[in-house]
Design a protein around this motif. Structure first.
Motif, PDB file in Angstrom:
ATOM      1  N   GLU A 124     147.015 -24.321 122.363  1.00 51.11           N
ATOM      2  CA  GLU A 124     147.209 -24.741 120.976  1.00 51.11           C
ATOM      3  C   GLU A 124     145.938 -24.498 120.177  1.00 51.11           C
ATOM      4  O   GLU A 124     144.828 -24.798 120.627  1.00 51.11           O
ATOM      5  CB  GLU A 124     147.570 -26.217 120.901  1.00 51.11           C
ATOM      6  N   ILE A 125     146.082 -23.944 118.996  1.00 51.82           N
ATOM      7  CA  ILE A 125     144.940 -23.697 118.110  1.00 51.82           C
ATOM      8  C   ILE A 125     144.580 -25.002 117.419  1.00 51.82           C
ATOM      9  O   ILE A 125     145.386 -25.577 116.672  1.00 51.82           O
ATOM     10  CB  ILE A 125     145.273 -22.591 117.094  1.00 51.82           C
ATOM     11  N   VAL A 126     143.364 -25.489 117.686  1.00 53.47           N
ATOM     12  CA  VAL A 126     142.946 -26.786 117.164  1.00 53.47           C
ATOM     13  C   VAL A 126     142.008 -26.646 115.969  1.00 53.47           C
ATOM     14  O   VAL A 126     141.754 -27.613 115.252  1.00 53.47           O
ATOM     15  CB  VAL A 126     142.271 -27.631 118.258  1.00 53.47           C
ATOM     16  N   ASP A 127     141.477 -25.447 115.759  1.00 52.60           N
ATOM     17  CA  ASP A 127     140.593 -25.226 114.620  1.00 52.60           C
ATOM     18  C   ASP A 127     140.434 -23.713 114.430  1.00 52.60           C
ATOM     19  O   ASP A 127     140.813 -22.914 115.299  1.00 52.60           O
ATOM     20  CB  ASP A 127     139.220 -25.864 114.851  1.00 52.60           C
ATOM     21  N   VAL A 128     139.877 -23.333 113.285  1.00 60.22           N
ATOM     22  CA  VAL A 128     139.537 -21.943 112.992  1.00 60.22           C
ATOM     23  C   VAL A 128     138.141 -21.937 112.402  1.00 60.22           C
ATOM     24  O   VAL A 128     137.844 -22.702 111.482  1.00 60.22           O
ATOM     25  CB  VAL A 128     140.525 -21.293 112.005  1.00 60.22           C
ATOM     26  N   TRP A 129     137.272 -21.093 112.954  1.00 65.00           N
ATOM     27  CA  TRP A 129     135.890 -21.024 112.496  1.00 65.00           C
ATOM     28  C   TRP A 129     135.647 -19.688 111.804  1.00 65.00           C
ATOM     29  O   TRP A 129     135.643 -18.638 112.461  1.00 65.00           O
ATOM     30  CB  TRP A 129     134.924 -21.162 113.672  1.00 65.00           C
ATOM     31  N   PRO A 130     135.451 -19.709 110.476  1.00 63.04           N
ATOM     32  CA  PRO A 130     135.118 -18.445 109.786  1.00 63.04           C
ATOM     33  C   PRO A 130     133.807 -17.863 110.315  1.00 63.04           C
ATOM     34  O   PRO A 130     132.864 -18.608 110.637  1.00 63.04           O
ATOM     35  CB  PRO A 130     134.971 -18.863 108.321  1.00 63.04           C
ATOM     36  N   ARG A 131     133.762 -16.550 110.427  1.00 60.88           N
ATOM     37  CA  ARG A 131     132.595 -15.866 110.980  1.00 60.88           C
ATOM     38  C   ARG A 131     131.947 -15.066 109.861  1.00 60.88           C
ATOM     39  O   ARG A 131     132.606 -14.315 109.154  1.00 60.88           O
ATOM     40  CB  ARG A 131     133.048 -14.940 112.111  1.00 60.88           C
ATOM     41  N   TRP A 132     130.620 -15.202 109.676  1.00 60.38           N
ATOM     42  CA  TRP A 132     129.921 -14.464 108.634  1.00 60.38           C
ATOM     43  C   TRP A 132     129.809 -12.996 109.019  1.00 60.38           C
ATOM     44  O   TRP A 132     129.614 -12.656 110.183  1.00 60.38           O
ATOM     45  CB  TRP A 132     128.529 -15.045 108.404  1.00 60.38           C
ATOM     46  N   ARG A 133     129.894 -12.157 108.032  1.00 58.79           N
ATOM     47  CA  ARG A 133     129.775 -10.729 108.295  1.00 58.79           C
ATOM     48  C   ARG A 133     128.825 -10.112 107.270  1.00 58.79           C
ATOM     49  O   ARG A 133     128.629 -10.646 106.181  1.00 58.79           O
ATOM     50  CB  ARG A 133     131.144 -10.049 108.222  1.00 58.79           C
ATOM     51  N   GLY A 134     128.272  -8.967 107.636  1.00 55.97           N
ATOM     52  CA  GLY A 134     127.317  -8.290 106.757  1.00 55.97           C
ATOM     53  C   GLY A 134     125.888  -8.574 107.166  1.00 55.97           C
ATOM     54  O   GLY A 134     125.608  -9.160 108.200  1.00 55.97           O
ATOM     55  N   TRP A 135     124.972  -8.175 106.303  1.00 52.37           N
ATOM     56  CA  TRP A 135     123.548  -8.276 106.609  1.00 52.37           C
ATOM     57  C   TRP A 135     122.786  -9.094 105.556  1.00 52.37           C
ATOM     58  O   TRP A 135     121.667  -9.447 105.747  1.00 52.37           O
ATOM     59  CB  TRP A 135     122.920  -6.876 106.661  1.00 52.37           C
ATOM     60  N   GLN A 179     142.024 -22.729 104.239  1.00 53.19           N
ATOM     61  CA  GLN A 179     143.136 -21.775 104.205  1.00 53.19           C
ATOM     62  C   GLN A 179     143.485 -21.301 105.608  1.00 53.19           C
ATOM     63  O   GLN A 179     144.666 -21.204 105.979  1.00 53.19           O
ATOM     64  CB  GLN A 179     142.771 -20.577 103.320  1.00 53.19           C
ATOM     65  N   LEU A 180     142.463 -21.002 106.398  1.00 57.21           N
ATOM     66  CA  LEU A 180     142.700 -20.542 107.764  1.00 57.21           C
ATOM     67  C   LEU A 180     143.280 -21.656 108.631  1.00 57.21           C
ATOM     68  O   LEU A 180     144.173 -21.416 109.449  1.00 57.21           O
ATOM     69  CB  LEU A 180     141.396 -20.019 108.370  1.00 57.21           C
ATOM     70  N   ARG A 181     142.794 -22.853 108.444  1.00 62.80           N
ATOM     71  CA  ARG A 181     143.331 -23.982 109.216  1.00 62.80           C
ATOM     72  C   ARG A 181     144.801 -24.210 108.878  1.00 62.80           C
ATOM     73  O   ARG A 181     145.626 -24.454 109.774  1.00 62.80           O
ATOM     74  CB  ARG A 181     142.525 -25.253 108.934  1.00 62.80           C
ATOM     75  N   ALA A 182     145.127 -24.120 107.604  1.00 59.75           N
ATOM     76  CA  ALA A 182     146.527 -24.317 107.205  1.00 59.75           C
ATOM     77  C   ALA A 182     147.439 -23.259 107.819  1.00 59.75           C
ATOM     78  O   ALA A 182     148.602 -23.525 108.138  1.00 59.75           O
ATOM     79  CB  ALA A 182     146.636 -24.292 105.680  1.00 59.75           C
ATOM     80  N   LYS A 183     146.900 -22.080 108.000  1.00 62.87           N
ATOM     81  CA  LYS A 183     147.698 -20.977 108.538  1.00 62.87           C
ATOM     82  C   LYS A 183     147.866 -21.063 110.048  1.00 62.87           C
ATOM     83  O   LYS A 183     148.937 -20.739 110.578  1.00 62.87           O
ATOM     84  CB  LYS A 183     147.041 -19.645 108.164  1.00 62.87           C
ATOM     85  N   PHE A 184     146.824 -21.512 110.770  1.00 61.87           N
ATOM     86  CA  PHE A 184     146.827 -21.360 112.222  1.00 61.87           C
ATOM     87  C   PHE A 184     146.877 -22.653 113.026  1.00 61.87           C
ATOM     88  O   PHE A 184     147.430 -22.655 114.135  1.00 61.87           O
ATOM     89  CB  PHE A 184     145.576 -20.585 112.657  1.00 61.87           C
ATOM     90  N   VAL A 185     146.269 -23.731 112.546  1.00 60.60           N
ATOM     91  CA  VAL A 185     146.163 -24.939 113.366  1.00 60.60           C
ATOM     92  C   VAL A 185     147.561 -25.479 113.678  1.00 60.60           C
ATOM     93  O   VAL A 185     148.415 -25.601 112.807  1.00 60.60           O
ATOM     94  CB  VAL A 185     145.301 -26.007 112.676  1.00 60.60           C
ATOM     95  N   GLY A 186     147.763 -25.794 114.941  1.00 63.96           N
ATOM     96  CA  GLY A 186     149.063 -26.274 115.405  1.00 63.96           C
ATOM     97  C   GLY A 186     149.898 -25.201 116.054  1.00 63.96           C
ATOM     98  O   GLY A 186     150.812 -25.499 116.827  1.00 63.96           O
ATOM     99  N   GLN A 187     149.615 -23.941 115.740  1.00 62.57           N
ATOM    100  CA  GLN A 187     150.293 -22.853 116.431  1.00 62.57           C
ATOM    101  C   GLN A 187     149.658 -22.672 117.821  1.00 62.57           C
ATOM    102  O   GLN A 187     148.633 -23.263 118.133  1.00 62.57           O
ATOM    103  CB  GLN A 187     150.174 -21.563 115.628  1.00 62.57           C
ATOM    104  N   THR A 188     150.260 -21.815 118.625  1.00 62.00           N
ATOM    105  CA  THR A 188     149.684 -21.481 119.913  1.00 62.00           C
ATOM    106  C   THR A 188     149.316 -20.008 119.924  1.00 62.00           C
ATOM    107  O   THR A 188     149.647 -19.253 119.000  1.00 62.00           O
ATOM    108  CB  THR A 188     150.665 -21.758 121.058  1.00 62.00           C
ATOM    109  N   LEU A 189     148.645 -19.589 120.984  1.00 65.57           N
ATOM    110  CA  LEU A 189     148.252 -18.185 121.099  1.00 65.57           C
ATOM    111  C   LEU A 189     149.460 -17.268 121.268  1.00 65.57           C
ATOM    112  O   LEU A 189     149.317 -16.051 121.142  1.00 65.57           O
ATOM    113  CB  LEU A 189     147.277 -18.011 122.265  1.00 65.57           C
ATOM    114  N   SER A 190     150.610 -17.833 121.524  1.00 63.42           N
ATOM    115  CA  SER A 190     151.837 -17.028 121.598  1.00 63.42           C
ATOM    116  C   SER A 190     152.441 -16.772 120.222  1.00 63.42           C
ATOM    117  O   SER A 190     153.343 -15.941 120.094  1.00 63.42           O
ATOM    118  CB  SER A 190     152.877 -17.735 122.487  1.00 63.42           C
ATOM    119  N   ASP A 191     151.944 -17.476 119.200  1.00 62.27           N
ATOM    120  CA  ASP A 191     152.555 -17.400 117.868  1.00 62.27           C
ATOM    121  C   ASP A 191     151.852 -16.439 116.917  1.00 62.27           C
ATOM    122  O   ASP A 191     152.464 -15.948 115.967  1.00 62.27           O
ATOM    123  CB  ASP A 191     152.555 -18.789 117.211  1.00 62.27           C
TER     124      ASP A 191
END
Length: 470
Positions: free
Chosen positions: A459-470, A8-20
């Motif tokens: 250019e955003i080439v990937d998105v890495w989900p980050r774990w949160r919590g304990w 889901q995150l890749r579909a949203k962000f990959v291919g965009q740039t940091l300006s987008d």
């Protein structure tokens, strides 16, 4: 679920740039991560040291892969600070195990009761010798026995030694250490655990301001553990032991090129090589661990622990993307401009770079060095913003985050007004944070760029989900 989120995150962000993208966002540069991870794997391999990667700084599967490398015969040794890290990395560890790589994960917080059930489940999933736990008090051994009973596998034990940071651990040569060791050996004889080694973390090495100081901290870590190990051997002769040391300053100092060219060995590096050889002949396994080294940050830059040819501001792989929301002409010192950005405490953290004076650690010169909460990276419209140089943190300039509250960051100009690099409302900036572990904590994912792509480095080439919590 994790793969679904990633897609889901890749579909949203990959291919965009940091300006987008909307801001604030935390960004990692894959090119720099690759280099930093390879340097550590290469240094430990060439020096014959066992390597254990800490994953608490980033909390991602993808960066863990880079930290342990692709050599199929190499064991995978990890450290986590929270159980959620262990639970989320479990699928990757099963993948490695299926390919024949030996797995051992250390839960590095001294064992507490509510951790037992989840750690036992982890151990049961991976089998014998997959789990290590940290011990610094005899009463924790009841919890170790509970893990053994629930999982069917006795966990390995590291005894945590306090080597000066006074955060956690038992003091060597103390009655408490002797009592703890007696209790551990008794528990080992009863079959509830296996004494694997002694562990030290020189957190106070963050005060180093040159490579030789960091190397001294590393030598002190190993020397202290060797002395602590003599008590183990006096009570249990020939007991195999791993001596595990490290913090990013002490671990990265072994990348010094002098270690790998015999004709360039000088006093400090030669002494360290002699120490390694002596300890190995005593039948100790020498292990190094670290966690912040893939991303680095301003704290690590300030230590100057890694050789100057291998460590500049350009090696920092993490930045926080923010926007200039407002500009305040002449509000700063000496009539300089200030600007409001949408990255404050929750995006950058509030951990300072300790001011210990210049590189020779002259405490009398403290109070004059860098004391901000981040530095603007030379990027986009700020290409001319000065980056921290070889005399950082004592000398520093340009746009820095001089004040923060929950969501607000105030950029201040350090230097002469006539040299001020202009800012405007709506401009995007990337901030190098003081401490990458804290800077990532409130974000749910990292945007990945790759500066090797010279045509589109943003250019955003990937998105890495980050774990949160304990």
């Amino acid at each position: 679920m994790a793969n679904d989120l990633k897609e889901q995150l890749r579909a949203k962000f990959v291919g965009q740039t940091l300006s987008d993208v909307d801001t604030p966002r935390v960004v990692l540069d894959l090119a720099k991560l690759d280099v930093n991870c390879v340097r550590m794997l290469d240094a430990t391999d060439r020096l014959g040291l066992q390597w254990r990667a800490h994953i608490k700084s980033h909390k991602t599967t993808e960066l863990t892969r880079l930290q342990v490398g692709n050599e199929q015969a190499t064991p995978v040794r990890l450290i986590v600070s929270t159980i959620v890290e262990a639970e989320n990395i479990l699928p990757l560890l099963k993948e490695y195990q299926s390919k024949g790589r030996h797995i051992n994960l250390l839960f590095s917080f001294p064992l507490f009761a509510s951790a037992v059930a989840r750690l036992a489940h982890f151990s049961s999933q991976l089998g014998p010798s997959s789990l290590s736990v940290m011990i610094d008090h005899p009463d924790q051994l009841e919890l170790v026995a509970a893990i053994r009973q629930s999982s069917g596998h006795p966990p390995d034990i590291f005894i945590k030694m306090d080597v000066g940071s006074k955060r956690a651990g038992v003091v060597m040569n103390s009655p408490a250490y002797s009592r703890l060791l007696d209790a551990v050996l008794s528990a080992e004889a009863a079959g509830s655990c296996h004494l694997h080694g002694l562990y030290a973390h020189a957190g106070h090495s963050y005060s180093a301001r040159n490579g030789w100081k960091a190397l001294q901290f590393l030598a002190s870590e190993f020397t202290n553990l060797k002395e602590a190990a003599t008590l183990v051997r006096s009570k249990s002769p020939d007991h195999p032991l791993v001596l595990s040391v490290g913090a990013t300053p002490t671990a990265t100092t072994i990348q010094n090129p002098n270690f790998f060219e015999t004709d360039k060995l000088d006093g400090p590096t030669r002494d360290m090589m002699d120490m390694f050889a002596d300890m190995k002949t005593s039948d100790f396994v020498l292990e190094v661990h670290a966690g912040v080294y893939p991303t680095l940050d301003l704290q690590q830059l300030a230590t100057h622990a890694r050789d100057s040819s291998l460590m500049t501001a350009d090696d920092i792989a993490i930045s926080v993307l923010a926007e200039v929301a407002s500009v305040y002409p002449e509000r700063g010192d000496n009539g300089t401009t200030q600007a409001l950005i949408n990255a404050g405490v929750l995006a950058l953290g509030r951990e300072p770079v300790e001011d210990v004076g210049p590189h020779n650690n002259d405490a009398s010169a403290a109070g004059k060095g860098y004391s901000s909460w981040g530095i603007a990276m030379p990027w986009d419209g700020l290409d001319n913003n000065p980056a921290p140089g070889p005399d950082f943190p004592q000398n520093h300039g340009g746009w820095q985050v001089g004040k923060i509250s929950q969501e607000h960051g105030i950029l201040v100009w350090k230097g002469n007004k006539q040299n001020e690099v202009p800012l405007h409302v709506g401009q995007r900036v990337r901030i190098w944070p003081n401490h990458s572990c804290i800077a990532g904590a409130c974000f749910d994912s990292y945007l990945i760029v790759d500066s090797r792509n010279k045509a589109r480095p943003d250019e955003i080439v990937d998105v890495w989900p980050r774990w949160r919590g304990w």
